[in-house]
Design a protein around this motif. Structure first.
Motif, PDB file in Angstrom:
ATOM      1  N   MET A 240       0.807  -1.214   0.000  1.00  0.00           N
ATOM      2  CA  MET A 240       0.000   0.000   0.000  1.00  0.00           C
ATOM      3  C   MET A 240       0.848   1.276   0.000  1.00  0.00           C
ATOM      4  SD  MET A 240      -2.957  -1.293  -0.126  1.00  0.00           S
ATOM      5  CE  MET A 240      -3.973   0.157   0.130  1.00  0.00           C
ATOM      6  N   ILE A 241       2.181   1.150   0.010  1.00  0.00           N
ATOM      7  CA  ILE A 241       3.065   2.306   0.129  1.00  0.00           C
ATOM      8  C   ILE A 241       3.586   2.736  -1.242  1.00  0.00           C
ATOM      9  CG2 ILE A 241       5.281   3.120   1.030  1.00  0.00           C
ATOM     10  CD1 ILE A 241       3.142   2.960   3.145  1.00  0.00           C
ATOM     11  N   SER A 242       3.467   4.033  -1.528  1.00  0.00           N
ATOM     12  CA  SER A 242       4.019   4.610  -2.750  1.00  0.00           C
ATOM     13  C   SER A 242       4.693   5.938  -2.409  1.00  0.00           C
ATOM     14  CB  SER A 242       2.922   4.855  -3.794  1.00  0.00           C
ATOM     15  OG  SER A 242       2.280   3.654  -4.156  1.00  0.00           O
ATOM     16  N   GLU A 243       5.637   6.358  -3.257  1.00  0.00           N
ATOM     17  CA  GLU A 243       6.294   7.641  -3.048  1.00  0.00           C
ATOM     18  C   GLU A 243       5.260   8.771  -3.118  1.00  0.00           C
ATOM     19  OE1 GLU A 243      10.094  10.173  -4.838  1.00  0.00           O
ATOM     20  OE2 GLU A 243       9.890   8.011  -5.231  1.00  0.00           O
ATOM     21  N   GLY A 244       5.350   9.687  -2.176  1.00  0.00           N
ATOM     22  CA  GLY A 244       4.405  10.793  -2.096  1.00  0.00           C
ATOM     23  C   GLY A 244       3.258  10.555  -1.129  1.00  0.00           C
TER      24      GLY A 244
END
Length: 227
Positions: free
Chosen positions: A150-154
């Protein structure tokens, strides 16, 4: 001294003192001010005095979560130690060793609320993630096994939110593993007066957080593959 000279002497002297006072006040007004959250990043600040800064008041939990009630990891003060991969350098963080040495067995969590500002592979750090707090402190989590899906840059993250899982990636091209034991490299960086990133010793912060280790039973079951 003539009467005329005496007549003008005191007003002129008073004017001189007035302009000197104004000059000194203006000089003080424009003098660079030391920011409380950096204290020019003195050695004392770097080694733990930073804990007194408001910039760290939002840190709420240890960067690893337990999956049982037992203590699955250990750490010591390794900041500033010698490192040779990629050339002679010093260690800019603290290594938290995973006792079972199993990749992906321990969740890595954010120590505070913040924004994911870096995510991806680094030769030295392997799969890493960087979170910048609302106080502009950069927290660096390296050698991950993988990221949380569930983690993305930003993305915005909360303290205690799972970022990924501890591993042994790094020291080579993308995908390299097995060059060292499974652990989390945890780093803290803050900008100095020139805007350059300076590494702080995470050990004092980690010691303060040992009573704030969360327990996670919700992480995905991963293959129990050792080094």
């Amino acid at each position: 001294m003539s009467k005329i000279k005496k007549q003008y002497f005191l007003p002129v002297l008073a004017a001189v003192f007035f302009f000197l006072a104004v000059f000194c006040w203006k000089l003080q007004e424009h003098r660079p001010v030391r920011q409380e959250n950096t204290a020019y990043l003195s050695e004392e600040y770097i080694e733990g005095k930073y804990l007194d800064s408001d910039a760290f008041s939002d840190v709420k939990c240890f960067p690893l979560a337990k999956t049982t009630e037992e203590e699955p990891f250990a750490f010591e003060d390794s900041f500033g130690g010698a490192r040779t991969y990629g050339g002679n350098r010093t260690h800019e963080g603290c290594d938290i060793m995973i006792q079972d040495n199993i990749r992906g067995s321990i969740p890595v969590v954010s120590v505070c609320d913040g924004t994911v500002t870096n995510l991806g592979w680094l030769e030295l750090g392997g799969y890493r993630i960087g979170v910048t707090s609302d106080h502009e402190v950069y927290y660096y989590y390296a050698h991950l096994y993988r990221y949380d899906e569930m983690i993305s840059e930003g993305d915005r993250v909360k303290a205690g939110q799972i970022l990924g899982y501890a591993g042994d990636s790094g020291y080579g091209p993308e995908g390299t593993t097995g060059q060292f034991a499974v652990h989390l490299h945890f780093g803290i960086y803050q900008k100095n007066a020139e805007g350059e990133d300076v590494a702080l010793n995470p050990y004092p912060l980690l010691k303060n957080l040992t009573n704030k280790i969360s327990v996670s039973y919700t992480h995905l079951t991963l293959p129990t593959t050792s080094r």
